[in-house]
Design a protein around this motif. Sequence first.
Motif, PDB file in Angstrom:
ATOM      1  N   UNK A  61       0.835  -1.200   0.000  1.00  0.00           N
ATOM      2  CA  UNK A  61       0.000   0.000   0.000  1.00  0.00           C
ATOM      3  C   UNK A  61       0.867   1.247   0.000  1.00  0.00           C
ATOM      4  N   UNK A  62       2.162   1.060   0.245  1.00  0.00           N
ATOM      5  CA  UNK A  62       3.082   2.192   0.270  1.00  0.00           C
ATOM      6  C   UNK A  62       3.358   2.749  -1.122  1.00  0.00           C
ATOM      7  N   UNK A  63       3.086   1.956  -2.142  1.00  0.00           N
ATOM      8  CA  UNK A  63       3.364   2.424  -3.502  1.00  0.00           C
ATOM      9  C   UNK A  63       2.334   3.478  -3.886  1.00  0.00           C
ATOM     10  N   UNK A  64       2.812   4.662  -4.114  1.00  0.00           N
ATOM     11  CA  UNK A  64       1.911   5.779  -4.374  1.00  0.00           C
ATOM     12  C   UNK A  64       2.045   6.357  -5.779  1.00  0.00           C
ATOM     13  N   UNK A  93       6.673   7.303  -2.059  1.00  0.00           N
ATOM     14  CA  UNK A  93       7.039   8.720  -2.149  1.00  0.00           C
ATOM     15  C   UNK A  93       8.543   8.968  -2.137  1.00  0.00           C
ATOM     16  N   UNK A  94       9.291   8.134  -1.424  1.00  0.00           N
ATOM     17  CA  UNK A  94      10.738   8.331  -1.328  1.00  0.00           C
ATOM     18  C   UNK A  94      11.524   7.478  -2.333  1.00  0.00           C
ATOM     19  N   UNK A 131      22.528   7.277   4.744  1.00  0.00           N
ATOM     20  CA  UNK A 131      22.503   7.965   6.032  1.00  0.00           C
ATOM     21  C   UNK A 131      21.164   8.548   6.433  1.00  0.00           C
ATOM     22  N   UNK A 132      20.348   8.937   5.467  1.00  0.00           N
ATOM     23  CA  UNK A 132      19.059   9.569   5.756  1.00  0.00           C
ATOM     24  C   UNK A 132      17.918   8.571   5.945  1.00  0.00           C
ATOM     25  N   UNK A 133      18.213   7.282   5.835  1.00  0.00           N
ATOM     26  CA  UNK A 133      17.153   6.276   5.858  1.00  0.00           C
ATOM     27  C   UNK A 133      17.220   5.405   7.105  1.00  0.00           C
ATOM     28  N   UNK A 141      16.965  -1.327   0.154  1.00  0.00           N
ATOM     29  CA  UNK A 141      17.914  -1.011  -0.920  1.00  0.00           C
ATOM     30  C   UNK A 141      18.930  -2.138  -1.113  1.00  0.00           C
ATOM     31  N   UNK A 142      19.498  -2.611  -0.010  1.00  0.00           N
ATOM     32  CA  UNK A 142      20.555  -3.618  -0.084  1.00  0.00           C
ATOM     33  C   UNK A 142      20.050  -4.969  -0.576  1.00  0.00           C
ATOM     34  N   UNK A 143      18.789  -5.287  -0.306  1.00  0.00           N
ATOM     35  CA  UNK A 143      18.243  -6.590  -0.673  1.00  0.00           C
ATOM     36  C   UNK A 143      17.387  -6.561  -1.935  1.00  0.00           C
ATOM     37  N   UNK A 144      17.465  -5.483  -2.668  1.00  0.00           N
ATOM     38  CA  UNK A 144      16.763  -5.405  -3.953  1.00  0.00           C
ATOM     39  C   UNK A 144      17.369  -6.432  -4.911  1.00  0.00           C
ATOM     40  N   UNK A 145      16.552  -6.913  -5.834  1.00  0.00           N
ATOM     41  CA  UNK A 145      17.043  -7.849  -6.839  1.00  0.00           C
ATOM     42  C   UNK A 145      16.839  -7.227  -8.216  1.00  0.00           C
ATOM     43  N   UNK A 146      17.704  -7.599  -9.122  1.00  0.00           N
ATOM     44  CA  UNK A 146      17.558  -7.126 -10.493  1.00  0.00           C
ATOM     45  C   UNK A 146      17.966  -8.257 -11.427  1.00  0.00           C
TER      46      UNK A 146
END
Length: 176
Positions: A61-64, A93-94, A131-133, A141-146
């Motif tokens: 639901x976070x996907x805006x 949003x971020x 640093x801001x997260x 971010x670190x566990x994203x897959x591509x």
Amino acid sequence: MLKANQKNKNERLQQIKKIACCLLAFACCLLALGKPPITADAAASAKSLCKAALDATGGSKQLTSQTTQAGDCPIFTVAQSKKISSIAYLCDDQEIYSICVAKAAKKSDASDLLKSIKTYKKNNSSSDYLGDYSQTEQKVFKNAVCGKKGQYVWYIAMSSNKDINKKGQDALKKQL
């Protein structure tokens, strides 16, 4: 008698011609109204692949935000955007939680697009950027897959758990 036989033959021939014309017209109508056969590549689209990955990761639901414009996706440069024939990009949003599926205009462009995705992932995972997260967001971010298959490339960052992101990738690959 010969004339009667000839007349019967002509009548049967006319009936056969009428039946053949009707069958031909019926076949033409079916072809005109019917859909062409669906190939595996035609069945897959950036949107349907993105939806499959989203469903497999449990959605969010976070996907805006969403876009189908390559220029609106932060993963690709303007030059790379021109190498994309279709794209689906969903994010919060971020732009932490996100799914991007893109189809390269040519199969040879897919490798270049994958390099861009890997660079994007690497940059997002660097210590200066994070640093801001929060800790959870950093793990996303670190566990994203591509990956890449054929003309399609993708980036999936829907969870801090890499296994969930891989479920999305597996669902996407299954569609291809």
